[in-house]
Write a protein that holds these residues in place. Sequence first.
Motif, PDB file in Angstrom:
ATOM      1  N   ASP A  71      20.554 -12.207 -16.511  1.00 18.17           N
ATOM      2  CA  ASP A  71      19.692 -13.323 -16.905  1.00 18.17           C
ATOM      3  C   ASP A  71      18.332 -13.229 -16.224  1.00 18.17           C
ATOM      4  OD1 ASP A  71      21.584 -14.677 -18.598  1.00 18.17           O
ATOM      5  OD2 ASP A  71      22.652 -15.246 -16.784  1.00 18.17           O
ATOM      6  N   ALA A  72      18.338 -12.925 -14.936  1.00 17.47           N
ATOM      7  CA  ALA A  72      17.070 -12.787 -14.217  1.00 17.47           C
ATOM      8  C   ALA A  72      16.277 -11.605 -14.753  1.00 17.47           C
ATOM      9  CB  ALA A  72      17.332 -12.622 -12.715  1.00 17.47           C
ATOM     10  N   GLY A  73      16.963 -10.498 -15.020  1.00 17.51           N
ATOM     11  CA  GLY A  73      16.277  -9.321 -15.541  1.00 17.51           C
ATOM     12  C   GLY A  73      15.607  -9.579 -16.875  1.00 17.51           C
ATOM     13  N   GLU A  74      16.269 -10.318 -17.749  1.00 16.89           N
ATOM     14  CA  GLU A  74      15.684 -10.612 -19.050  1.00 16.89           C
ATOM     15  C   GLU A  74      14.522 -11.609 -18.922  1.00 16.89           C
ATOM     16  OE1 GLU A  74      18.922 -11.819 -21.519  1.00 16.89           O
ATOM     17  OE2 GLU A  74      19.404  -9.745 -22.082  1.00 16.89           O
ATOM     18  N   LEU A  75      14.672 -12.596 -18.033  1.00 12.69           N
ATOM     19  CA  LEU A  75      13.576 -13.546 -17.822  1.00 12.69           C
ATOM     20  C   LEU A  75      12.324 -12.835 -17.318  1.00 12.69           C
ATOM     21  CD1 LEU A  75      15.060 -16.769 -16.147  1.00 12.69           C
ATOM     22  CD2 LEU A  75      13.839 -16.610 -18.310  1.00 12.69           C
ATOM     23  N   VAL A  76      12.501 -11.983 -16.310  1.00 10.07           N
ATOM     24  CA  VAL A  76      11.348 -11.265 -15.752  1.00 10.07           C
ATOM     25  C   VAL A  76      10.765 -10.321 -16.790  1.00 10.07           C
ATOM     26  CG1 VAL A  76      10.637  -9.608 -13.998  1.00 10.07           C
ATOM     27  CG2 VAL A  76      12.151 -11.492 -13.376  1.00 10.07           C
ATOM     28  N   GLY A  77      11.638  -9.686 -17.564  1.00 10.39           N
ATOM     29  CA  GLY A  77      11.160  -8.762 -18.575  1.00 10.39           C
ATOM     30  C   GLY A  77      10.343  -9.439 -19.659  1.00 10.39           C
ATOM     31  N   ARG A  78      10.667 -10.683 -19.997  1.00 12.72           N
ATOM     32  CA  ARG A  78       9.976 -11.380 -21.086  1.00 12.72           C
ATOM     33  C   ARG A  78       8.783 -12.196 -20.606  1.00 12.72           C
ATOM     34  NH1 ARG A  78      12.523 -11.064 -25.833  1.00 12.72           N
ATOM     35  NH2 ARG A  78      14.707 -10.379 -25.840  1.00 12.72           N
ATOM     36  N   LEU A  79       8.919 -12.796 -19.433  1.00 13.83           N
ATOM     37  CA  LEU A  79       7.860 -13.703 -18.976  1.00 13.83           C
ATOM     38  C   LEU A  79       7.036 -13.136 -17.831  1.00 13.83           C
ATOM     39  CD1 LEU A  79       9.826 -17.106 -18.943  1.00 13.83           C
ATOM     40  CD2 LEU A  79       8.443 -16.135 -20.798  1.00 13.83           C
ATOM     41  N   GLY A  80       7.523 -12.066 -17.183  1.00 13.00           N
ATOM     42  CA  GLY A  80       6.884 -11.607 -15.958  1.00 13.00           C
ATOM     43  C   GLY A  80       7.501 -12.324 -14.771  1.00 13.00           C
ATOM     44  N   ALA A  81       7.409 -11.714 -13.606  1.00 13.64           N
ATOM     45  CA  ALA A  81       8.069 -12.278 -12.424  1.00 13.64           C
ATOM     46  C   ALA A  81       7.460 -13.608 -12.013  1.00 13.64           C
ATOM     47  CB  ALA A  81       8.000 -11.282 -11.264  1.00 13.64           C
ATOM     48  N   GLY A  82       6.130 -13.678 -11.919  1.00 12.62           N
ATOM     49  CA  GLY A  82       5.481 -14.908 -11.462  1.00 12.62           C
ATOM     50  C   GLY A  82       5.712 -16.073 -12.397  1.00 12.62           C
ATOM     51  N   ARG A  83       5.502 -15.834 -13.686  1.00  7.53           N
ATOM     52  CA  ARG A  83       5.656 -16.917 -14.661  1.00  7.53           C
ATOM     53  C   ARG A  83       7.106 -17.392 -14.727  1.00  7.53           C
ATOM     54  NH1 ARG A  83       4.532 -16.398 -21.149  1.00  7.53           N
ATOM     55  NH2 ARG A  83       4.290 -18.632 -21.611  1.00  7.53           N
ATOM     56  N   ALA A  87       0.823  -1.201   0.000  1.00  9.22           N
ATOM     57  CA  ALA A  87       0.000   0.000   0.000  1.00  9.22           C
ATOM     58  C   ALA A  87       0.857   1.250   0.000  1.00  9.22           C
ATOM     59  CB  ALA A  87      -0.914   0.005   1.220  1.00  9.22           C
ATOM     60  N   GLU A  88       2.049   1.183   0.548  1.00  9.44           N
ATOM     61  CA  GLU A  88       2.911   2.346   0.598  1.00  9.44           C
ATOM     62  C   GLU A  88       3.704   2.530  -0.684  1.00  9.44           C
ATOM     63  OE1 GLU A  88       3.708   2.066   5.397  1.00  9.44           O
ATOM     64  OE2 GLU A  88       5.369   2.353   4.018  1.00  9.44           O
ATOM     65  N   ALA A  89       3.705   1.501  -1.524  1.00  3.31           N
ATOM     66  CA  ALA A  89       4.567   1.579  -2.697  1.00  3.31           C
ATOM     67  C   ALA A  89       3.840   1.408  -4.013  1.00  3.31           C
ATOM     68  CB  ALA A  89       5.663   0.510  -2.607  1.00  3.31           C
ATOM     69  N   VAL A  90       2.724   0.708  -4.024  1.00  2.84           N
ATOM     70  CA  VAL A  90       2.059   0.364  -5.272  1.00  2.84           C
ATOM     71  C   VAL A  90       0.599   0.762  -5.199  1.00  2.84           C
ATOM     72  CG1 VAL A  90       1.557  -1.482  -6.906  1.00  2.84           C
ATOM     73  CG2 VAL A  90       3.610  -1.603  -5.514  1.00  2.84           C
ATOM     74  N   ARG A  91       0.140   1.497  -6.160  1.00  4.30           N
ATOM     75  CA  ARG A  91      -1.263   1.894  -6.171  1.00  4.30           C
ATOM     76  C   ARG A  91      -2.150   0.676  -6.325  1.00  4.30           C
ATOM     77  NH1 ARG A  91       1.369   5.903  -8.722  1.00  4.30           N
ATOM     78  NH2 ARG A  91       1.247   4.921 -10.747  1.00  4.30           N
ATOM     79  N   SER A  92      -3.268   0.673  -5.648  1.00  5.83           N
ATOM     80  CA  SER A  92      -4.172  -0.475  -5.600  1.00  5.83           C
ATOM     81  C   SER A  92      -4.575  -0.919  -7.001  1.00  5.83           C
ATOM     82  CB  SER A  92      -5.423  -0.114  -4.799  1.00  5.83           C
ATOM     83  OG  SER A  92      -6.324  -1.193  -4.781  1.00  5.83           O
ATOM     84  N   GLY A  93      -4.425  -2.207  -7.228  1.00  8.78           N
ATOM     85  CA  GLY A  93      -4.875  -2.793  -8.479  1.00  8.78           C
ATOM     86  C   GLY A  93      -3.876  -2.685  -9.614  1.00  8.78           C
ATOM     87  N   LYS A  94      -2.779  -1.951  -9.414  1.00  5.89           N
ATOM     88  CA  LYS A  94      -1.837  -1.752 -10.507  1.00  5.89           C
ATOM     89  C   LYS A  94      -0.976  -2.987 -10.752  1.00  5.89           C
ATOM     90  CE  LYS A  94       1.619   1.436 -12.281  1.00  5.89           C
ATOM     91  NZ  LYS A  94       2.346   2.691 -12.063  1.00  5.89           N
ATOM     92  N   VAL A  95      -0.590  -3.694  -9.684  1.00  5.89           N
ATOM     93  CA  VAL A  95       0.255  -4.871  -9.797  1.00  5.89           C
ATOM     94  C   VAL A  95      -0.396  -6.016  -9.044  1.00  5.89           C
ATOM     95  CG1 VAL A  95       2.538  -5.844  -9.341  1.00  5.89           C
ATOM     96  CG2 VAL A  95       2.322  -3.431  -9.962  1.00  5.89           C
ATOM     97  N   ASP A  96      -0.469  -7.162  -9.693  1.00  8.22           N
ATOM     98  CA  ASP A  96      -1.061  -8.339  -9.078  1.00  8.22           C
ATOM     99  C   ASP A  96      -0.218  -8.776  -7.883  1.00  8.22           C
ATOM    100  OD1 ASP A  96      -0.965 -11.621  -9.199  1.00  8.22           O
ATOM    101  OD2 ASP A  96      -2.972 -10.772  -9.424  1.00  8.22           O
ATOM    102  N   GLU A  97      -0.892  -9.262  -6.821  1.00 11.87           N
ATOM    103  CA  GLU A  97      -0.181  -9.652  -5.597  1.00 11.87           C
ATOM    104  C   GLU A  97       0.815 -10.768  -5.860  1.00 11.87           C
ATOM    105  OE1 GLU A  97      -1.612 -11.782  -1.629  1.00 11.87           O
ATOM    106  OE2 GLU A  97      -2.280  -9.701  -1.753  1.00 11.87           O
ATOM    107  N   ASP A  98       0.463 -11.716  -6.715  1.00 11.21           N
ATOM    108  CA  ASP A  98       1.401 -12.794  -7.035  1.00 11.21           C
ATOM    109  C   ASP A  98       2.662 -12.243  -7.700  1.00 11.21           C
ATOM    110  OD1 ASP A  98      -0.281 -14.683  -6.001  1.00 11.21           O
ATOM    111  OD2 ASP A  98      -1.155 -15.267  -7.925  1.00 11.21           O
TER     112      ASP A  98
END
Length: 413
Positions: free
Chosen positions: A36-48, A7-18
Amino acid sequence: MLARLRAEAVRSGKVDEDEVLARVAWSTVVEPGDRDAGELVGRLGAGRSVRAVLDALDAGPGLLGELLVEAGLPLTDDAEDDSRAELARQTAAALVPALDRWRHRVRRLDVDAVLHAAEAVGCSLVLPGDEDWPPGIDDLGPHAPLVLWRRGGDHLDTRPAVSVVGARANTVLGAEAAAEVASAAVDASCLVVSGGAYGIDAVAHRVALGAGAPTVAVLAGGIDQLYPAANAPMLRTIAERGALFAECPPGTRPSRWRFLARNRLIAAMGTVSVVVEAGARSGALNTAHHAGQLGRPVFAVPGPYSSSASVGCHRLVADRRAELVVHPRDPADAALRAWSGDDTAVDAEVPITGARVDPDVLRAVDALGRRRPVPLDEVVRRSGLSLSDATDALALAELQGLVERGPTGWRVV
């Protein structure tokens, strides 16, 4: 707990909790700046990407390679199946070293423990895209942090920033220079950014705090690791009046590698970077290197040529990787110009005399005095120049601001 941090960092609903939890998980698995991690997250998203990495550790990287190809790696949608399969195999093979790096930490992943530690220290979680995400960080591309932990920052606004770095074992001259540069930055309403370390870092922070201005310190360990311990009171004050940022999760101890990785954040947060003092192998040179790679202006403060604390600064200037600080406000002026998009060069306040380059000008100026104007014919006699050469030399000296002409003759300004 996550709701409070979020709540202090991300506006409600903007980023999924997962997605938030997955980014926190990634931050505990990888070291700062892991491409490598940065490119993976950038292409697939953090959760996926987290789920894909867990599967790859159990069943091999084949499926992960296929996911990356499907996510838009070089081949187009109408590429041949065998070409896509070959690219997926190559991609999977390239990820094997990264999976080996991450394996042990992934197996011991405990996001809840990280969140409890963050709750205990009272920090906030800042994600890319949030309004509090520091400007310039995304310029790091795949080397950008996946999350940032923050203490303070409630009074920060978006403004140009001057990153001030230098030797921990500074000289008195270095401390004075750092204080003047930081003071000029504060006077220009720029944010002072540094690393909270001994020496030049501490001087820059304390000058900003003493002027009642906010300042930002970027930590090399977790947000709860106020290092060095002797600077802990100063760092707490920074958290109250400015902000502390850390890329590593709470509980992470500072290390030599993390100090070097931290420097890229200092460079990215600064509109310009200034190296005040630096030995031949100073970590401050690493900050200048990152700033240069990001296309940020870099300045270096000159010092005595015999001082080992100035060798790095002189080398930056000699190699044309930094501009020389002629006046303490030079970095702040450059930050304001870069921030506004104005690339117009500023005229020098002190004229650069050409008398030492042009011998005729030198002879004409030497023939003058400061108190009594000297007539032109007397200049000709004293200098040994011809009338036309003396006239030309005095005109050039006047243009350079070295002399002025009066009703009865010429005199030195």
